[in-house]
Scaffold this motif. Structure first.
Motif, PDB file in Angstrom:
ATOM      1  N   GLU A   1      -5.107  55.391  50.148  1.00  0.00           N
ATOM      2  CA  GLU A   1      -4.509  55.916  50.681  1.00  0.00           C
ATOM      3  C   GLU A   1      -3.768  54.375  51.560  1.00  0.00           C
ATOM      4  O   GLU A   1      -2.255  54.530  51.589  1.00  0.00           O
ATOM      5  N   GLN A   2      -4.592  53.631  51.615  1.00  0.00           N
ATOM      6  CA  GLN A   2      -3.887  52.172  52.333  1.00  0.00           C
ATOM      7  C   GLN A   2      -2.682  52.003  51.367  1.00  0.00           C
ATOM      8  O   GLN A   2      -2.099  51.404  51.935  1.00  0.00           O
ATOM      9  N   LEU A   3      -3.481  51.685  50.435  1.00  0.00           N
ATOM     10  CA  LEU A   3      -2.511  51.515  48.931  1.00  0.00           C
ATOM     11  C   LEU A   3      -0.563  52.243  48.925  1.00  0.00           C
ATOM     12  O   LEU A   3      -0.186  50.777  48.722  1.00  0.00           O
ATOM     13  N   GLY A   4      -1.346  53.347  49.309  1.00  0.00           N
ATOM     14  CA  GLY A   4       0.258  53.968  49.285  1.00  0.00           C
ATOM     15  C   GLY A   4       0.723  53.230  50.747  1.00  0.00           C
ATOM     16  O   GLY A   4       2.716  53.143  50.322  1.00  0.00           O
ATOM     17  N   ARG A   5       0.335  53.595  51.845  1.00  0.00           N
ATOM     18  CA  ARG A   5       1.438  52.863  53.092  1.00  0.00           C
ATOM     19  C   ARG A   5       1.749  51.127  52.371  1.00  0.00           C
ATOM     20  O   ARG A   5       2.894  51.395  53.550  1.00  0.00           O
ATOM     21  N   MET A   6       1.355  51.038  51.414  1.00  0.00           N
ATOM     22  CA  MET A   6       1.503  49.598  51.828  1.00  0.00           C
ATOM     23  C   MET A   6       2.994  49.547  50.891  1.00  0.00           C
ATOM     24  O   MET A   6       3.767  49.051  51.069  1.00  0.00           O
TER      25      MET A   6
END
Length: 509
Positions: A502-507
């Motif tokens: 999820e974090q990677l997607g946001r970045m």
């Protein structure tokens, strides 16, 4: 004229003299149609009683009796200490005076409770300020049992209440006359939580909720409290739940409501039902009679029936709890000639479903224990699904460490359709798991297990080896533990992967 019970059942909420409203008339029919309306109690024949038992004379309002699908335990008179009898259920008839007892306490035993996750393990609280946990041999005692598996020392006054956590293995609650509630991990003999500032007076009883996330207590200061043990906080409190000075009881129901028994200011015995979200007024309040024995409630979450037995009474009254007013519906009364000194209640998985038995009580007289069978009359020989929904089985849903870390889980349910009808199957279904789980908490692979020499485990190491059983049983236990630990780890890592993705997607966005 209709009796006050038939007029809707609530003697305290409204005047009994007012004419019945048409809505009440239709509701009365609904109550009459309850499948538990005709439940009848029947004592067993004399040769199926347990005779010549010297029941304890201690003046303490506990049940003095605990029962499970394998054993009956009764607190008895003992010279020079405290003792209780443990009898295989089949050992009916006259009990020899020399029959071995569990006798390691130096003061009278006040309360006993079978572990819900191991039918051979029982905890006891005593006037000697200690809690002891015992492993009963598979076929019962052949000699006096003086060595407990573990001694739990933390109370400064007598321990009058012991009760196991309903879903987490090895978690035991004790409450003493020091007004302190302690929660233990029996597997490591460590004190997990000490709640010493929530009760200003003697604690009458403690009851866990359905998943063991909260407990409620009744106290001599007339308050009923709902407590979160892991945070050590008071969730809700009702002062003067019953205004009388005599002992109260409070138990959690399956839907989270609280059922209490107590006395009015005029010393009339009362029942009440409370919604923890609003403890200002009871949902229902009924007055029973003006007898002076404390009322002990026994609750069946599968049928929502509460059985109420008064100490010194010769009757068991039962009530169905529903979502519709007046909420507490009187069903019937079982009456016998002899008063009861105490009472034990069989877990659902120990009942004979082929005989439509929905409850079984073990009534203590002065010198004997008499089983009383509660049955719903049915003509069919088929399994009665409506009487026997899936019920709590002997498998623990959580390890102690998982519960301490904040997890909650409902009881793991089993079907009674086949599990407990033939008696030879019964033992196969009961978990023979060691109470103390080999004294080692489940840990993730790669981390180290606490050694047997660590201080927390030192109390239990020697005796626990006898608990694990030999050979295959021990290996099976180890494999199961490893499996549970891996499952927990996989789940944890899965959640972590999800968070990172999820974090990677946001970045990237």
């Amino acid at each position: 004229a209709a009796s006050p019970w038939e007029a809707g059942g609530c003697r305290a909420g409204r005047p009994l003299t007012r004419p019945l409203h048409p809505a009440d008339m239709s509701f009365r029919k609904v109550v009459r149609q309850s499948k538990f309306r005709h439940v009848f109690g029947q004592p067993v024949k004399n040769d199926q009683c347990y005779e010549d038992i010297r029941v304890s004379r201690v003046t303490w309002d506990s049940t003095f009796c605990a029962v499970n699908p394998k054993f009956l335990a009764v607190i008895v008179e003992a010279s020079g200490g405290g003792a209780f009898l443990v009898l295989p259920l089949s050992k009916t008839g006259r009990i020899d005076k020399a029959y071995p007892t569990v006798c390691g306490h130096t003061g009278p035993v006040l309360d006993i409770d079978w572990c819900p996750h191991n039918d051979e393990v029982i905890a006891s609280g005593s006037e000697d300020c200690t809690v002891m946990v015992w492993q009963i041999p598979e076929n019962g005692l052949v000699s006096p049992l003086t060595e407990p598996v573990v001694v739990l020392e933390g109370h400064t006054k007598r321990v009058g209440i012991v009760t196991w956590h309903p879903t987490a293995r090895n978690v035991l609650l004790s409450a003493g006359c020091d007004n302190v509630v302690l929660i233990w991990n029996v597997g490591t003999a460590e004190e997990l939580y000490r709640l010493d500032s929530l009760h200003p007076d003697l604690i009458y009883n403690v009851s866990w909720n359905h998943n063991g996330s909260l407990f409620c207590s009744a106290c001599k200061d007339k308050s009923v409290r709902i407590i979160d043990p892991r945070r050590g906080t008071l969730v809700a409190e009702r002062e003067k739940a019953h205004e009388g000075a005599r002992p109260m009881r409070a138990i959690f129901l399956a839907d989270g409501k609280v059922f209490t028994t107590g006395f009015s200011r005029m010393s009339e015995r009362q029942l009440a039902l409370w919604d923890p979200a609003n403890l200002e007024e009871p949902m229902a309040l009924q007055e029973l009679d003006s007898s002076n024995g404390a009322l002990l409630p026994f609750y069946d979450p599968d049928t929502n029936v509460v059985y109420v037995c008064g100490k010194g009474d010769s009757s068991i009254r039962y009530f169905e709890i529903t979502d519709e007013s007046p909420y507490i519906h009187f069903l019937n009364t079982f009456t016998s000639k002899e008063p009861q000194r105490g009472m034990g209640s069989m877990p659902k998985r120990g009942l004979e479903v082929s005989k439509c038995e929905i409850a079984r009580f073990y009534k203590l007289h002065e010198r004997k224990c008499e089983p009383i069978v509660m049955t719903v009359p049915r003509k069919s020989d088929l399994f009665q699904d409506d009487l026997y929904p899936d019920t709590a089985g002997p498998e623990a849903a959580l390890e102690a460490e998982e519960w301490v870390s904040g997890r909650d889980a409902d009881p793991i349910l089993i079907s009674l359709r086949e599990a407990y009808v033939p008696s030879k199957h019964r033992d196969l279904k009961v978990s023979r798991r060691n109470v103390l789980s080999d004294s080692r908490p489940a840990v993730a692979p790669g981390s180290t297990r606490p050694g047997a020499s660590t201080p927390a485990a030192s109390n239990t190491t020697a005796p626990s080896s006898s608990l694990t059983g030999a050979g295959e049983a021990g290996k099976l236990e180890e494999v199961m533990q490893e499996l549970r630990a891996l499952r927990a780890l996989v789940k944890e890592q899965g959640e972590r992967i999800g968070r990172l993705e999820e974090q990677l997607g946001r970045m990237e966005n």
